[in-house]
Structures are given as C-alpha cells and as structure tokens.
Design a protein around this motif. Structure first.
Motif, PDB file in Angstrom:
ATOM      1  N   GLY A 259      -3.042   0.225  -3.832  1.00 26.58           N
ATOM      2  CA  GLY A 259      -2.682  -1.087  -3.325  1.00 26.58           C
ATOM      3  C   GLY A 259      -2.397  -2.052  -4.463  1.00 26.58           C
TER       4      GLY A 259
ATOM      5  N   HIS B 119      -4.546   6.619  -2.190  1.00 29.55           N
ATOM      6  CA  HIS B 119      -3.866   5.378  -1.843  1.00 29.55           C
ATOM      7  C   HIS B 119      -3.892   4.432  -3.038  1.00 29.55           C
TER       8      HIS B 119
ATOM      9  N   TRP C 159       0.832  -1.200   0.000  1.00 30.55           N
ATOM     10  CA  TRP C 159       0.000   0.000   0.000  1.00 30.55           C
ATOM     11  C   TRP C 159       0.861   1.243   0.000  1.00 30.55           C
TER      12      TRP C 159
ATOM     13  N   GLU D 160       4.823   4.067   2.204  1.00 27.84           N
ATOM     14  CA  GLU D 160       4.355   2.772   1.721  1.00 27.84           C
ATOM     15  C   GLU D 160       4.647   1.685   2.750  1.00 27.84           C
TER      16      GLU D 160
END
Length: 386
Positions: free
Chosen positions: A191, A189, A143, A172
């Motif tokens: 992922g 964000h 992430w 991260e």
C-alpha cells in the motif's frame, strides 16, 4: 458504525481465506473516527505500541515508540508511515469499526491498527499470517496484491521488517475514504499513500500457530502435574535385546502424554483462557476504588447499561446442559442457571442492559462485581447521570 449491505454468507463462502475482495464504501455514512493529531498523540504514550517506518530509495528504517512529541517535525522529506497498534483499546470510536465484522468469532479478532502516511509512504510489499480488512479512513492509498506466497518466499535482509524481495502485482486498486480491501493470509500486498493525510485502519485477526498452541498448552498441563506421577512397568518382561524400546513401552509412554493433552474439557478451559488473555496484560484497567457486592446490587436497583472494556476479551464455551464456561481476560468462570443468559449476552455484545432481574441472582452479582474490579466492564456513567 453501520454498513448499508454486506453479504456475510457469500463473503465467507467465496472469499474468506481464499482470495482478496475490494468493497467500495459500504457504510451508511462514513466518518473518519480518529484525527491524525490524536493518532500522533497515542504514539507518544508509553503504554501504546507504535512504530515509525521511513523509506529513502531502497533503504527502509524502523523506529519503535514511544516517540518524542517533536519527532514528527524532524522527519524530513522522505516518505514515512506511522503505525499504532491496538488503537481500539484506547479510542471507543475506533472500536466501533469492529461491529460490522462480528460475523467472525470474537476470539479470532486481534485489534485495530491505524496507520498514517504522507505522500508515497508505506511499509513495503509484505504478507501477513492472518486475515486483514484494510479500511481507508482518510485520504487515498493505492493497494497492490500478488499471488499467494509459499513457505520459501524470499525476504529482504532487514532485522525488523519482513519485506518481500520479489513482489509482482496481479491486481491494484485506489482506495478512497470508506473503501475496504480484504486480504487473506499469505497474500502479498503493498500500500502506498497517494497524497498526504492518508489514514488506514487495519482490522487484523489472530491465527495461533500449532507450535504456539502446543507450547502454551504443555506449560499449562505440566503446571498441574505431580512430580511423582511417573512411568511404571510392574509387569515388565525380559527382552531379547536390552537396547530396544519396546512397542509396549512406547504405547504406555504415549498414553501418559495423550491422556493429559487430549482431555477435551481441560483443553477447552485452557483455550478459553489462552484466547482471551489481554494483548497488553501489563496495563491495569482496575478501578481506583474496588466495588463491593452490596454496592453493585444497589446500583442494579434500576436498569442500567454495563459496558465492556474495549481492551478486554470475552468468550464462552458451552459445557453440560444449562452451563457455560465464561472467559474474560484470561480468567475463567463457571456459570450455571440464570447466570448463563447473562454470560452469553456479555460475551456477544459490547454492552448489556442489567437491572433488578440481575440483582436478584447472587451468582450474577458476584460475577459482575469481579469483572468490575478487574476492569473488564464498567457501568455507563452517562446513563447513570441521566
């Protein structure tokens, strides 16, 4: 599912809607509550909202469910992600993930979305308008988060996905099973699955916009207004300029609107119903055979557990001393006397022990019967069998 330790007060004070927080596996014993094959099966059902995101170079493709059973065998080698909404409504083990987060009011909870991704899969850099806890269930996911986005954040041209055109990571983390990442609203964000069999549980929270509130409230208010409730000016005075809308007229017109819109009790009743309206109201959870009051009273002769439907929403508003307004799935119930304690317990707990003490209260039995028949609660069949 229980956590070892999590300081709710510190979290709300220092992080809630302020900055991201990584929480390394806080569970007493983390167990992934859903198998990948079960998630894929849900994505094939008509009443379940699902999406499939595929990425090939810089091209993003979005496909809405329900998906055909053989769809997953024809996805090829490009990274892909399956997203299934409101899984907590259909899988009790997933619904238990919400329990550690009940320090946030229930009316703010939206649902638990579950994602499954193969190596390199993700949905791209984006931001949400609401808070989210990202719980890593299976596998690993990297992430990245960036600085909060302003109202002029540039998005990529895509009809269905709101992806950021320019994303710069400031931090991260690599999340492993049991780890949790909290992300506040408007914090970008991204992922990306590291390896196959990556599952993430996204616990999202609702944040109604001002426009949504006003639009729905106005519709509710006007539904009860009489057509002959009109502006009147029996003391009208001659004006120097007929083109002017006088201050007196503006004040009176504004008062006509404000009197209705600013009625606090009416607003509380409306919002209680608005905030508990089911996410998928078209799905019926009603029992095949309706319950009768006398039948319910007999079932309460011995202590038993009354379970809330995970797909239902419960909330209450305190009224005059000794009374509360209970709202369940968009329907409001005025409760007084002995029913108040039951209503408060039901709104705050996933299950409530009921028995002879409840059976003696006619209003409470009537309420339970109504909630049983609308599918909002059910008796614990396992307890009854025991």
């Amino acid at each position: 599912m229980d956590m070892i330790a999590f300081d709710h007060e510190q979290f709300l004070r220092e992080f809630w809607q302020k900055k991201p927080l990584l929480i390394r596996n806080p569970w007493k014993a983390w167990t992934n509550p859903l198998e990948p094959d079960e998630l894929a099966g849900l994505a094939c059902e008509d009443e379940v909202e699902s999406r499939l995101v595929k990425q090939a170079a810089d091209n993003w493709e979005l496909e809405h469910g329900p998906l055909a059973e053989n769809r997953f065998g024809r996805l090829g080698k490009a990274p892909w992600t399956l997203l299934v909404q409101a899984v907590d409504h259909h899988v009790p083990s997933v619904a238990t993930l919400l329990e550690p987060f009940r320090f946030i009011p229930n009316w703010r909870v939206d649902d638990v979305m579950v994602s499954y991704a193969v190596d390199g899969g993700g949905v791209g850099p984006h931001f949400d308008q609401y808070d989210v806890f990202l719980v890593q269930g299976l596998g690993k996911r990297l992430w990245q988060v960036g600085a909060p986005c302003g109202p002029d954040a540039e998005l990529l041209r895509h009809d269905d996905l709101r992806l950021l055109a320019n994303f710069e990571a400031t931090e991260e983390w690599l999340l492993e099973p049991g780890d949790i990442l909290y992300v506040p609203p408007r914090v970008p964000h991204n992922g990306v699955a590291v390896g196959d069999d990556c599952m993430t549980y996204s616990i999202g929270f609702r944040a109604p916009s001002r426009s949504e509130l006003i639009e729905d409230l106005a519709e509710a208010v006007t539904a009860d207004l009489e057509d002959d409730d009109r502006y009147a000016d029996p003391n009208l005075q001659a004006q120097e300029n007929p083109g002017e809308i006088s201050r007196e007229a503006i004040d009176q017109l504004l008062g006509m609107v404000a009197e209705r819109m600013l009625d606090r009790d009416a607003f509380a009743r409306w919002f209680a119903g608005y905030s508990t309206t089911p996410k998928r109201p078209e799905i019926s959870w009603q029992p095949e055979e309706p319950f009768e009051v006398d039948e319910v009273r007999r079932m309460l002769a011995e202590p038993t557990e009354l379970l809330r439907n995970p797909a239902s929403r419960f909330a209450f508003v305190r009224g005059k001393p000794g009374s509360v307004l209970l709202s369940v799935d968009g329907r409001c119930f005025d409760c007084a006397g002995e029913t108040v304690v039951f209503a408060e317990q039901l709104a705050g707990q996933d299950q409530v022990t009921v028995g002879p003490n409840v059976a003696a209260s006619e209003p409470t039995v009537d309420l339970i019967t109504t909630l049983l028949n609308q599918g909002s609660v059910a008796f614990d069949q396992e307890a009854e069998g025991a």
